[in-house]
Design an enzyme around this catalytic site. Structure first.
Site, PDB file in Angstrom:
ATOM      1  N   CYS A   9       0.948  -1.215   0.036  1.00 34.42           N
ATOM      2  CA  CYS A   9      -0.003   0.088   0.159  1.00 34.42           C
ATOM      3  C   CYS A   9       0.826   1.168   0.133  1.00 34.42           C
ATOM      4  O   CYS A   9       2.111   0.978  -0.473  1.00 34.42           O
ATOM      5  CB  CYS A   9      -1.003  -0.221   1.111  1.00 34.42           C
ATOM      6  SG  CYS A   9      -0.208   0.003   2.977  1.00 34.42           S
ATOM      7  N   ARG A  15      -3.406  -0.589   5.374  1.00 35.68           N
ATOM      8  CA  ARG A  15      -4.022  -1.615   4.517  1.00 35.68           C
ATOM      9  C   ARG A  15      -3.075  -2.823   4.486  1.00 35.68           C
ATOM     10  O   ARG A  15      -3.549  -4.067   4.668  1.00 35.68           O
ATOM     11  CB  ARG A  15      -4.546  -1.173   3.300  1.00 35.68           C
ATOM     12  CG  ARG A  15      -5.573  -0.111   3.276  1.00 35.68           C
ATOM     13  CD  ARG A  15      -5.615   0.631   1.830  1.00 35.68           C
ATOM     14  NE  ARG A  15      -4.574   1.393   1.593  1.00 35.68           N
ATOM     15  CZ  ARG A  15      -4.395   2.384   0.627  1.00 35.68           C
ATOM     16  NH1 ARG A  15      -5.287   2.340  -0.155  1.00 35.68           N
ATOM     17  NH2 ARG A  15      -3.203   3.115   0.553  1.00 35.68           N
ATOM     18  N   ASP A 123      -8.211   3.902   1.006  1.00 37.30           N
ATOM     19  CA  ASP A 123      -7.198   4.217   2.002  1.00 37.30           C
ATOM     20  C   ASP A 123      -7.766   4.749   3.236  1.00 37.30           C
ATOM     21  O   ASP A 123      -8.602   5.867   3.214  1.00 37.30           O
ATOM     22  CB  ASP A 123      -6.352   5.303   1.291  1.00 37.30           C
ATOM     23  CG  ASP A 123      -5.077   5.693   2.350  1.00 37.30           C
ATOM     24  OD1 ASP A 123      -5.303   5.458   3.642  1.00 37.30           O
ATOM     25  OD2 ASP A 123      -4.153   6.449   1.932  1.00 37.30           O
TER      26      ASP A 123
HETATM   27  P1  4NP Z   1      -1.725   2.832   4.050  1.00 38.60           P
HETATM   28  O1  4NP Z   1      -2.364   4.059   4.602  1.00 38.60           O
HETATM   29  O2  4NP Z   1      -1.141   3.047   2.830  1.00 38.60           O
HETATM   30  O3  4NP Z   1      -2.982   1.960   4.026  1.00 38.60           O
HETATM   31  O4  4NP Z   1      -0.799   2.446   5.019  1.00 38.60           O
HETATM   32  C1  4NP Z   1      -1.602   5.286   4.898  1.00 38.60           C
HETATM   33  C2  4NP Z   1      -1.011   5.681   5.877  1.00 38.60           C
HETATM   34  C3  4NP Z   1      -0.168   6.737   5.726  1.00 38.60           C
HETATM   35  C4  4NP Z   1      -0.090   7.635   4.916  1.00 38.60           C
HETATM   36  C5  4NP Z   1      -0.691   7.342   3.808  1.00 38.60           C
HETATM   37  C6  4NP Z   1      -1.584   6.118   3.622  1.00 38.60           C
HETATM   38  N1  4NP Z   1       0.697   8.651   5.123  1.00 38.60           N
HETATM   39  O5  4NP Z   1       0.593   9.664   4.162  1.00 38.60           O
HETATM   40  O6  4NP Z   1       1.242   8.948   5.709  1.00 38.60           O
END
Ligand code: 4NP
Length: 153
Positions: A9, A15, A123
């Site tokens: 992800c 995720r 997300d």
């Molecule tokens: P993930 O969610 O891609 O599902 O882990 C996110 C977690 C952190 C960030 C973006 C998406 N971030 O920009 O810090």
């Protein structure tokens, strides 16, 4: 022979840690190795988001020992299947592919549930707790299909 599966992800804290935990719980660890990574570098060495840890715990999984890491092109050598959560992750991972064989390994995870529809796992980072439960259910459905395919082979 062991199959190596990578869940990807953006942050590797919401995720893909859930996808890693769910698939690990449904396969034989001697036959399938599962890991996860993020396309971004925001959360290297971080534990998963507390909301992902909580929803996993609610469904009986402990993902708190996972640590964030960034996807790198060498992962194409180490993994047979690379499941990405959304179309942005897909483009980012494909941009690091070195050849057609690398590209063929990259799949949108929800295409296991809705073949050819290119649906994103949303997300949940900016949203609230309910988003995490929805994400868990989507990933559980996909991982059950992936696990049954890996068990057949
Ligand atoms: P993930 O969610 O891609 O599902 O882990 C996110 C977690 C952190 C960030 C973006 C998406 N971030 O920009 O810090």
């Amino acid at each position: 022979m062991k199959t190596n599966v990578l869940m990807v992800c953006l942050g590797n804290i919401c995720r893909s840690p859930l996808a890693e935990g769910i698939l690990k719980s449904r396969v034989n660890p001697e036959k399938v190795h599962v890991d996860s990574a993020g396309t971004g570098d925001y959360h290297i060495d971080d534990i998963p988001d507390s909301r992902s840890i909580a929803v996993a715990k609610h469904f009986g999984l402990d993902i708190s020992n996972q640590r964030g890491r960034q996807f790198q092109s060498e992962d194409f050598d180490r993994f047979d299947l690379i499941y990405v959560m959304d179309n942005f992750n897909f483009a980012d991972v494909i941009s690091l592919a070195r050849n057609e064989e690398d590209k063929r390994k990259v799949k949108l995870i929800l295409n296991e549930v809705f073949p050819g529809e290119n649906v994103d796992v949303p997300d949940p980072y900016q949203g609230g707790e309910p988003g995490f439960e929805d994400v868990y259910k989507m990933l559980e459905e996909a991982c059950e299909i992936i696990a049954s395919k890996l068990t057949e082979t």
